[in-house]
Scaffold this active site. Structure first.
Site, PDB file in Angstrom:
ATOM      1  N   GLU A  54       0.822  -1.207   0.000  1.00 15.53           N
ATOM      2  CA  GLU A  54       0.000   0.000   0.000  1.00 15.53           C
ATOM      3  C   GLU A  54       0.858   1.260   0.000  1.00 15.53           C
ATOM      4  O   GLU A  54       0.576   2.217  -0.720  1.00 15.53           O
ATOM      5  CB  GLU A  54      -0.946   0.005   1.212  1.00 15.53           C
ATOM      6  CG  GLU A  54      -1.960  -1.118   1.224  1.00 15.53           C
ATOM      7  CD  GLU A  54      -1.472  -2.387   1.917  1.00 15.53           C
ATOM      8  OE1 GLU A  54      -2.308  -3.239   2.253  1.00 15.53           O
ATOM      9  OE2 GLU A  54      -0.242  -2.552   2.123  1.00 15.53           O
ATOM     10  N   CYS A  85      -0.122   1.120   7.075  1.00 14.62           N
ATOM     11  CA  CYS A  85      -0.689   1.344   5.744  1.00 14.62           C
ATOM     12  C   CYS A  85      -2.034   2.049   5.831  1.00 14.62           C
ATOM     13  O   CYS A  85      -2.325   2.925   5.009  1.00 14.62           O
ATOM     14  CB  CYS A  85      -0.816   0.016   4.997  1.00 14.62           C
ATOM     15  SG  CYS A  85       0.798  -0.683   4.590  1.00 14.62           S
TER      16      CYS A  85
END
Length: 155
Positions: A54, A85
């Protein structure tokens, strides 16, 4: 939700893992039908604990659009994001998160973030990681100087 983008995130996870780049995680950021950024996990191959899929996808997408904000875009992640993330997703101002596997699925194969989620609910002096505040006044002066910066540098 476009299943093509989720399948692409899952394939990034599979190919990155098979290539020995890192864990079984992939992410794709899209605006409309355009992919702005994508990445697989590269923690072990880059020796970088922040090289999650991510985060990599966010970095690439932001570079592509030349902006720190990804408002109007969505992220497809092969797994429910970890706390780091998830925070990056919020900071990037993504409009929506789609994920496939859950954090319980990740924990079942050794990627357990439960202790981090628990730590975040504690006061800093109660966490397992010792945190000591020092030179707050000096740092506060730098933070106050931020108010004098041109507005186009703010976020």
């Amino acid at each position: 939700m476009n299943p093509i983008f989720m399948r692409h995130a899952i394939e990034l996870a599979r190919s990155g893992m098979s290539a020995g780049l890192g864990g079984p995680f992939g992410a794709v950021i899209v605006r409309g039908d355009e992919i702005l950024g994508e990445a697989c996990n590269q923690v072990t191959s880059s020796c970088d604990p922040t090289a999650h899929a991510e985060v990599g996808a966010i970095r690439r997408a932001c570079q592509r659009v030349s902006n720190h904000s990804l408002a109007g875009a969505e992220i497809y992640s092969s797994c429910e994001p970890c706390p780091m993330c998830l925070s990056a997703i919020y900071w990037a101002r993504l409009d929506r998160l789609y994920f496939a596997a859950t954090r319980a699925d990740a924990a079942a194969i050794g990627f357990d973030d439960a202790h981090i989620y628990a730590e975040l609910t504690l006061h800093p002096d109660q966490r397992g990681l010792r945190a000591v505040q020092v030179l707050q006044g000096e740092a506060a002066l730098v933070m106050q100087a931020w108010n004098g910066m041109p507005s186009d540098r703010r976020y």
